[in-house]
Design a protein around this motif. Sequence first.
Motif, PDB file in Angstrom:
ATOM      1  N   ILE A   6       6.883   3.178   0.967  1.00  0.00           N
ATOM      2  CA  ILE A   6       8.041   2.444   0.462  1.00  0.00           C
ATOM      3  C   ILE A   6       7.546   1.157  -0.179  1.00  0.00           C
ATOM      4  N   LEU A   7       8.015   0.906  -1.387  1.00  0.00           N
ATOM      5  CA  LEU A   7       7.655  -0.296  -2.132  1.00  0.00           C
ATOM      6  C   LEU A   7       8.925  -1.020  -2.538  1.00  0.00           C
ATOM      7  N   GLN A   8       8.989  -2.327  -2.305  1.00  0.00           N
ATOM      8  CA  GLN A   8      10.188  -3.071  -2.676  1.00  0.00           C
ATOM      9  C   GLN A   8       9.850  -4.548  -2.873  1.00  0.00           C
ATOM     10  N   GLN A  13       8.094  -4.504 -11.254  1.00  0.00           N
ATOM     11  CA  GLN A  13       7.666  -3.961 -12.539  1.00  0.00           C
ATOM     12  C   GLN A  13       7.280  -2.500 -12.316  1.00  0.00           C
ATOM     13  N   ARG A  14       7.815  -1.598 -13.128  1.00  0.00           N
ATOM     14  CA  ARG A  14       7.515  -0.192 -12.926  1.00  0.00           C
ATOM     15  C   ARG A  14       6.001   0.069 -13.032  1.00  0.00           C
ATOM     16  N   SER A  15       5.309  -0.714 -13.825  1.00  0.00           N
ATOM     17  CA  SER A  15       3.859  -0.538 -13.927  1.00  0.00           C
ATOM     18  C   SER A  15       3.173  -0.810 -12.593  1.00  0.00           C
ATOM     19  N   ASP A  16       3.695  -1.786 -11.833  1.00  0.00           N
ATOM     20  CA  ASP A  16       3.133  -2.066 -10.510  1.00  0.00           C
ATOM     21  C   ASP A  16       3.407  -0.908  -9.551  1.00  0.00           C
ATOM     22  N   ILE A  17       4.621  -0.344  -9.613  1.00  0.00           N
ATOM     23  CA  ILE A  17       4.974   0.782  -8.749  1.00  0.00           C
ATOM     24  C   ILE A  17       4.069   1.983  -9.062  1.00  0.00           C
ATOM     25  N   ASP A  18       3.883   2.262 -10.332  1.00  0.00           N
ATOM     26  CA  ASP A  18       3.029   3.380 -10.736  1.00  0.00           C
ATOM     27  C   ASP A  18       1.591   3.168 -10.256  1.00  0.00           C
ATOM     28  N   ARG A  19       1.139   1.928 -10.324  1.00  0.00           N
ATOM     29  CA  ARG A  19      -0.233   1.633  -9.902  1.00  0.00           C
ATOM     30  C   ARG A  19      -0.403   1.844  -8.403  1.00  0.00           C
ATOM     31  N   MET A  20       0.566   1.407  -7.607  1.00  0.00           N
ATOM     32  CA  MET A  20       0.490   1.605  -6.149  1.00  0.00           C
ATOM     33  C   MET A  20       0.563   3.099  -5.799  1.00  0.00           C
ATOM     34  N   ALA A  21       1.436   3.812  -6.507  1.00  0.00           N
ATOM     35  CA  ALA A  21       1.558   5.250  -6.260  1.00  0.00           C
ATOM     36  C   ALA A  21       0.244   5.963  -6.546  1.00  0.00           C
ATOM     37  N   ALA A  22      -0.439   5.560  -7.609  1.00  0.00           N
ATOM     38  CA  ALA A  22      -1.725   6.168  -7.939  1.00  0.00           C
ATOM     39  C   ALA A  22      -2.773   5.845  -6.881  1.00  0.00           C
ATOM     40  N   LEU A  23      -2.766   4.606  -6.387  1.00  0.00           N
ATOM     41  CA  LEU A  23      -3.703   4.222  -5.336  1.00  0.00           C
ATOM     42  C   LEU A  23      -3.512   5.063  -4.083  1.00  0.00           C
ATOM     43  N   ALA A  24      -2.245   5.376  -3.773  1.00  0.00           N
ATOM     44  CA  ALA A  24      -1.924   6.127  -2.557  1.00  0.00           C
ATOM     45  C   ALA A  24      -1.939   7.637  -2.770  1.00  0.00           C
ATOM     46  N   GLY A  25      -2.149   8.061  -3.996  1.00  0.00           N
ATOM     47  CA  GLY A  25      -2.178   9.497  -4.268  1.00  0.00           C
ATOM     48  C   GLY A  25      -0.832  10.164  -4.115  1.00  0.00           C
ATOM     49  N   SER A  45      -4.924   6.273   4.755  1.00  0.00           N
ATOM     50  CA  SER A  45      -6.153   5.926   5.469  1.00  0.00           C
ATOM     51  C   SER A  45      -6.166   4.416   5.573  1.00  0.00           C
ATOM     52  N   GLU A  46      -6.966   3.893   6.463  1.00  0.00           N
ATOM     53  CA  GLU A  46      -7.042   2.440   6.593  1.00  0.00           C
ATOM     54  C   GLU A  46      -7.569   1.803   5.310  1.00  0.00           C
ATOM     55  N   ALA A  47      -8.468   2.499   4.618  1.00  0.00           N
ATOM     56  CA  ALA A  47      -9.007   1.968   3.364  1.00  0.00           C
ATOM     57  C   ALA A  47      -7.923   1.894   2.299  1.00  0.00           C
ATOM     58  N   ILE A  48      -7.105   2.963   2.207  1.00  0.00           N
ATOM     59  CA  ILE A  48      -6.005   2.954   1.238  1.00  0.00           C
ATOM     60  C   ILE A  48      -4.996   1.863   1.594  1.00  0.00           C
ATOM     61  N   LYS A  49      -4.695   1.746   2.886  1.00  0.00           N
ATOM     62  CA  LYS A  49      -3.750   0.710   3.312  1.00  0.00           C
ATOM     63  C   LYS A  49      -4.266  -0.676   2.937  1.00  0.00           C
ATOM     64  N   ALA A  50      -5.551  -0.928   3.133  1.00  0.00           N
ATOM     65  CA  ALA A  50      -6.124  -2.232   2.802  1.00  0.00           C
ATOM     66  C   ALA A  50      -6.000  -2.520   1.303  1.00  0.00           C
ATOM     67  N   GLU A  55      -3.113  -5.355  -3.139  1.00  0.00           N
ATOM     68  CA  GLU A  55      -2.455  -5.223  -4.437  1.00  0.00           C
ATOM     69  C   GLU A  55      -0.972  -5.617  -4.360  1.00  0.00           C
ATOM     70  N   CYS A  56      -0.316  -5.208  -3.297  1.00  0.00           N
ATOM     71  CA  CYS A  56       1.113  -5.516  -3.157  1.00  0.00           C
ATOM     72  C   CYS A  56       1.343  -7.010  -2.973  1.00  0.00           C
ATOM     73  N   PHE A  57       0.504  -7.645  -2.189  1.00  0.00           N
ATOM     74  CA  PHE A  57       0.697  -9.079  -1.970  1.00  0.00           C
ATOM     75  C   PHE A  57       0.557  -9.828  -3.283  1.00  0.00           C
ATOM     76  N   GLY A  58      -0.399  -9.415  -4.089  1.00  0.00           N
ATOM     77  CA  GLY A  58      -0.588 -10.048  -5.387  1.00  0.00           C
ATOM     78  C   GLY A  58       0.583  -9.832  -6.326  1.00  0.00           C
ATOM     79  N   ALA A  59       1.239  -8.666  -6.197  1.00  0.00           N
ATOM     80  CA  ALA A  59       2.385  -8.340  -7.056  1.00  0.00           C
ATOM     81  C   ALA A  59       3.718  -8.763  -6.436  1.00  0.00           C
ATOM     82  N   LYS A  60       3.672  -9.441  -5.278  1.00  0.00           N
ATOM     83  CA  LYS A  60       4.876  -9.866  -4.539  1.00  0.00           C
ATOM     84  C   LYS A  60       5.769  -8.670  -4.206  1.00  0.00           C
ATOM     85  N   LEU A  61       5.132  -7.618  -3.710  1.00  0.00           N
ATOM     86  CA  LEU A  61       5.829  -6.421  -3.244  1.00  0.00           C
ATOM     87  C   LEU A  61       5.614  -6.258  -1.743  1.00  0.00           C
TER      88      LEU A  61
END
Length: 282
Positions: A6-8, A13-25, A45-50, A55-61
């Motif tokens: 869940i991202l909120q 920015q939809r570009s940020d959402i797409d980027r997080m989705a790609a990171l998480a597969g 995984s813990e690595a993906i979570k990290a 990335e989310c903190f930087g994007a204020k998500l």
Amino acid sequence: MTTNLILQGLTTQRSDIDRMAALAGGRRIVALADHAYRVEDVQFSEAIKASIDQECFGAKLDYAFTPAARRLADFGLVAMDMDSTLITIECIDEIADMQGLKPQVAEITEAAMRGEIEFRESLTRRVALLKGLEASALQRVYDERLKLSPGAERMLGVVKAAGLKTLLVSGGFTFFTDRMKTRLDLDYTHSNVLEVVDGKLTGRVVGGIVDADEKMHTVERVCAELGISTRKAIVMGDGANDLKMMGISGMSVAFRAKPVVRAQADVALNFVGLDGILSLFE
């Protein structure tokens, strides 16, 4: 178990959402509401979570990895800290401001919330500084300074409609929790009693102190009364004295919390309001 992400945010920015989705597969992105999205069938995984965390903190998500198909009605209780969680202020700091002592008291409050001072000691020291203050200052703090955190009323309305009970358990004071109980129609409250003699604060607390252990025991007692496991409780807090009650819950939520709390919580809401928890359920 299938996991969703869940991202909120307050804005997204939809570009940020797409980027997080790609990171998480993730396989699919579903818009839940304005500025809230569910990325389905993600890898965890813990690595993906990290990576997501940074990335989310930087994007204020705000983000949360959640089991698919989890419903709010799967829980039976929402337990909340009060100061800096349900409400935006630390009541004792604002009371101290009436004595011209806010900096001294706030410094102790911050140290306690970071876990650097044991809560019982910190409360005793802070309350002692209030000795001699007119008790009418408490009403002034309530009237002039106390505000609900963003999303509080919406969150509570949906929670109650889903059949959950509500508990406000606080290291603060009954003067404020009693008023919150009436104002918000809460089911249970538990907090400290300030001693007042001849219309003035004595600098002491009456009875036991609601510290980290007592908060945890309160959640246990209320769950037992409701006939549910503590794993059926959602517990929300911001300070180190909330960690024990958060630790026995089925979902722990750190709201605008200290780093030590964010690191141990299941979910951290750093940007959105308290109603951000509603996006975590289907």
